[in-house]
Design a protein around this motif. Sequence first.
Motif, PDB file in Angstrom:
ATOM      1  N   ASP A   1      32.648   1.827  48.826  1.00 39.55           N
ATOM      2  CA  ASP A   1      33.444   2.800  49.558  1.00 39.55           C
ATOM      3  C   ASP A   1      32.695   3.350  50.770  1.00 39.55           C
ATOM      4  OD1 ASP A   1      35.832   2.698  48.309  1.00 39.55           O
ATOM      5  OD2 ASP A   1      35.679   4.604  47.262  1.00 39.55           O
ATOM      6  N   VAL A   2      31.378   3.518  50.633  1.00 41.54           N
ATOM      7  CA  VAL A   2      30.574   4.020  51.747  1.00 41.54           C
ATOM      8  C   VAL A   2      30.673   3.062  52.927  1.00 41.54           C
ATOM      9  CG1 VAL A   2      28.234   4.541  52.543  1.00 41.54           C
ATOM     10  CG2 VAL A   2      28.985   5.296  50.278  1.00 41.54           C
ATOM     11  N   TYR A   3      30.567   1.758  52.649  1.00 43.57           N
ATOM     12  CA  TYR A   3      30.641   0.752  53.705  1.00 43.57           C
ATOM     13  C   TYR A   3      32.044   0.685  54.298  1.00 43.57           C
ATOM     14  CZ  TYR A   3      26.278  -0.735  51.512  1.00 43.57           C
ATOM     15  OH  TYR A   3      25.020  -0.765  50.982  1.00 43.57           O
ATOM     16  N   LEU A   4      33.054   0.727  53.429  1.00 43.26           N
ATOM     17  CA  LEU A   4      34.425   0.650  53.913  1.00 43.26           C
ATOM     18  C   LEU A   4      34.782   1.874  54.759  1.00 43.26           C
ATOM     19  CD1 LEU A   4      36.303  -0.757  50.765  1.00 43.26           C
ATOM     20  CD2 LEU A   4      35.442  -2.006  52.760  1.00 43.26           C
ATOM     21  N   GLU A   5      34.327   3.046  54.327  1.00 49.13           N
ATOM     22  CA  GLU A   5      34.584   4.266  55.089  1.00 49.13           C
ATOM     23  C   GLU A   5      33.969   4.179  56.485  1.00 49.13           C
ATOM     24  OE1 GLU A   5      35.811   7.635  54.796  1.00 49.13           O
ATOM     25  OE2 GLU A   5      37.184   6.703  53.389  1.00 49.13           O
ATOM     26  N   ARG A   6      32.763   3.646  56.541  1.00 50.09           N
ATOM     27  CA  ARG A   6      32.086   3.531  57.826  1.00 50.09           C
ATOM     28  C   ARG A   6      32.842   2.605  58.765  1.00 50.09           C
ATOM     29  NH1 ARG A   6      26.479   0.505  58.274  1.00 50.09           N
ATOM     30  NH2 ARG A   6      27.620  -1.021  59.519  1.00 50.09           N
ATOM     31  N   LEU A   7      33.290   1.474  58.236  1.00 47.89           N
ATOM     32  CA  LEU A   7      33.999   0.511  59.071  1.00 47.89           C
ATOM     33  C   LEU A   7      35.407   0.977  59.428  1.00 47.89           C
ATOM     34  CD1 LEU A   7      32.935  -2.804  57.280  1.00 47.89           C
ATOM     35  CD2 LEU A   7      32.174  -2.011  59.530  1.00 47.89           C
ATOM     36  N   ALA A   8      36.006   1.785  58.549  1.00 44.78           N
ATOM     37  CA  ALA A   8      37.390   2.215  58.763  1.00 44.78           C
ATOM     38  C   ALA A   8      37.508   3.520  59.532  1.00 44.78           C
ATOM     39  CB  ALA A   8      38.104   2.342  57.415  1.00 44.78           C
ATOM     40  N   GLU A   9      36.389   4.099  59.951  1.00 47.12           N
ATOM     41  CA  GLU A   9      36.448   5.309  60.773  1.00 47.12           C
ATOM     42  C   GLU A   9      37.310   5.048  62.014  1.00 47.12           C
ATOM     43  OE1 GLU A   9      35.398   8.365  60.832  1.00 47.12           O
ATOM     44  OE2 GLU A   9      34.183   8.519  59.030  1.00 47.12           O
ATOM     45  N   PRO A  10      38.246   5.933  62.325  1.00 49.12           N
ATOM     46  CA  PRO A  10      39.089   5.704  63.508  1.00 49.12           C
ATOM     47  C   PRO A  10      38.289   5.457  64.775  1.00 49.12           C
ATOM     48  CG  PRO A  10      39.972   7.494  62.183  1.00 49.12           C
ATOM     49  CD  PRO A  10      38.651   7.140  61.577  1.00 49.12           C
ATOM     50  N   ALA A  11      37.137   6.118  64.900  1.00 47.49           N
ATOM     51  CA  ALA A  11      36.327   5.954  66.109  1.00 47.49           C
ATOM     52  C   ALA A  11      35.791   4.534  66.247  1.00 47.49           C
ATOM     53  CB  ALA A  11      35.160   6.949  66.090  1.00 47.49           C
ATOM     54  N   ALA A  12      35.677   3.793  65.133  1.00 52.05           N
ATOM     55  CA  ALA A  12      35.156   2.425  65.188  1.00 52.05           C
ATOM     56  C   ALA A  12      36.175   1.462  65.791  1.00 52.05           C
ATOM     57  CB  ALA A  12      34.756   1.952  63.790  1.00 52.05           C
ATOM     58  N   GLY A  13      37.441   1.821  65.739  1.00 48.81           N
ATOM     59  CA  GLY A  13      38.478   0.986  66.345  1.00 48.81           C
ATOM     60  C   GLY A  13      38.684  -0.346  65.665  1.00 48.81           C
ATOM     61  N   ILE A  14      38.365  -0.437  64.381  1.00 46.42           N
ATOM     62  CA  ILE A  14      38.491  -1.702  63.649  1.00 46.42           C
ATOM     63  C   ILE A  14      39.902  -1.836  63.077  1.00 46.42           C
ATOM     64  CG2 ILE A  14      37.730  -2.900  61.542  1.00 46.42           C
ATOM     65  CD1 ILE A  14      34.902  -1.987  62.215  1.00 46.42           C
ATOM     66  N   ASP A  15      40.493  -3.023  63.222  1.00 50.64           N
ATOM     67  CA  ASP A  15      41.873  -3.267  62.797  1.00 50.64           C
ATOM     68  C   ASP A  15      41.977  -3.934  61.431  1.00 50.64           C
ATOM     69  OD1 ASP A  15      43.143  -2.412  65.342  1.00 50.64           O
ATOM     70  OD2 ASP A  15      41.996  -4.083  66.146  1.00 50.64           O
ATOM     71  N   VAL A  16      40.955  -4.660  61.021  1.00 51.23           N
ATOM     72  CA  VAL A  16      40.952  -5.320  59.717  1.00 51.23           C
ATOM     73  C   VAL A  16      39.515  -5.503  59.268  1.00 51.23           C
ATOM     74  CG1 VAL A  16      40.976  -7.635  60.755  1.00 51.23           C
ATOM     75  CG2 VAL A  16      41.800  -7.337  58.408  1.00 51.23           C
ATOM     76  N   ILE A  17      39.283  -5.382  57.962  1.00 52.41           N
ATOM     77  CA  ILE A  17      37.958  -5.585  57.374  1.00 52.41           C
ATOM     78  C   ILE A  17      38.024  -6.824  56.489  1.00 52.41           C
ATOM     79  CG2 ILE A  17      36.185  -4.646  55.841  1.00 52.41           C
ATOM     80  CD1 ILE A  17      37.221  -1.831  56.634  1.00 52.41           C
ATOM     81  N   VAL A  18      37.066  -7.724  56.663  1.00 52.26           N
ATOM     82  CA  VAL A  18      36.981  -8.929  55.849  1.00 52.26           C
ATOM     83  C   VAL A  18      35.710  -8.856  55.007  1.00 52.26           C
ATOM     84  CG1 VAL A  18      36.818 -11.447  55.828  1.00 52.26           C
ATOM     85  CG2 VAL A  18      38.224 -10.300  57.559  1.00 52.26           C
ATOM     86  N   ILE A  19      35.861  -8.948  53.702  1.00 48.19           N
ATOM     87  CA  ILE A  19      34.708  -9.039  52.806  1.00 48.19           C
ATOM     88  C   ILE A  19      34.476 -10.511  52.519  1.00 48.19           C
ATOM     89  CG2 ILE A  19      33.761  -8.483  50.542  1.00 48.19           C
ATOM     90  CD1 ILE A  19      35.408  -5.959  50.507  1.00 48.19           C
ATOM     91  N   GLU A  20      33.418 -11.070  53.094  1.00 47.22           N
ATOM     92  CA  GLU A  20      33.080 -12.466  52.808  1.00 47.22           C
ATOM     93  C   GLU A  20      32.132 -12.491  51.618  1.00 47.22           C
ATOM     94  OE1 GLU A  20      30.794 -16.403  54.475  1.00 47.22           O
ATOM     95  OE2 GLU A  20      31.038 -14.699  55.827  1.00 47.22           O
TER      96      GLU A  20
END
Length: 393
Positions: A102-121
């Motif tokens: 959740d810590v990693y997902l929260e960081r990537l999903a912060e609105p300021a990061a501007g990320i549209d999709v997260i891929v867990i490889e």
Amino acid sequence: MLNQSSRQGPGLGQGQGQGPGPSPQGSPQVPVVVLAGFLGSGKTTLLNHLLHRSGGSRIGAVVNDFGAIEIDAMAVAGALGDSTVSLGNGCLCCAVDVSELDVYLERLAEPAAGIDVIVIEASGLAEPQELVRMVLASESPRVVYGGLVEVVDAAEFPETRRRHPEIDRHLALADLVVVNKLDRAEDGERVLSLVRSLSDRAAVVPATYGRIDPEFLFDCRPSEERIGQLSFDDLHRHDRDGQDEEDEEDGHDHAGHLHSGYDSVAFVSDVPVDPRRLMGFLDGRADGLYRIKGYVDFGPYDPRNRYAVHAVGRFLRFYPEPWAECDGNGDESRLSQLVLIGAGIDAPALLKELEACRAENDAPQADEHGMWGVLRYVQEVVAEEPEASYDYR
């Protein structure tokens, strides 16, 4: 009003359907896609392809190598920059718990990061079911499950099944199966047929060099101003203009594989949809139907809200949103707009089923129980009925 679009861009146009739905804080949720497959199946190649064909979307990645030297992370780091979270020296499902993820997902999903999709490889030795459960158990309001993609090496599939019989179980859990390296298989059609028989209603698509259409996984955001979303034809041209070096070396044009086997169906109705009929359609949705997105008007069952729909595989969620203000003439266009994306789907049959979901003109007034099936999948109810937020096979 109905229209069908076969192998066309799945966007709803005019900016509709751009995200899976708002978080409780109001910002769009970021879909989290789990990318799994045994060693050498082509997961990193597929991820790199998505990075270079994202149509302006920004992809964040959690890359999980098995071993102290994080080769996969280095392979994608150049394209992702600070949007990469690298977890080395162990399987993600064993080395990390839900709260840490959740810590990693929260960081990537912060609105300021501007990320549209997260891929867990995932690493080639990870357990896909556990990774999916971790994402579904996430307490982050900013993310939503985006599906399990299982990558299969078509050339080595018989040997992989012999050495790793658990792959049959992995295929049965997947929402989307990518049969990769199809050009190297002795009998590609036989492999495709076998994989389809082992997959539980999942969409199964062929690929070479990991080339699948990004629109199949997430809504691309064009890098230049335009109406609607990238179409399959746009992506097809883009691939021809920027072929990988490996294509140039072997002298083959594999761009045609980019949208092979994909179909999308568009449903638009100015008549409200009956919630019971729609839930009947969703509960029994067709084999190969991977994504459903859009908005639904339930008319008198909830005159104040439209409902954004986000479905991937067996996962389903509704997001109620207040209708926009009426225009100066006191009129507001209240439409149901849905896009269905899949592989090997019967588009005319799906359209007929959706048409049957429209409320009859002489239908009785809304009753208090009519929306119960829908409300089971509204996010705000998840805390009370966690098992109802998804149907995990």
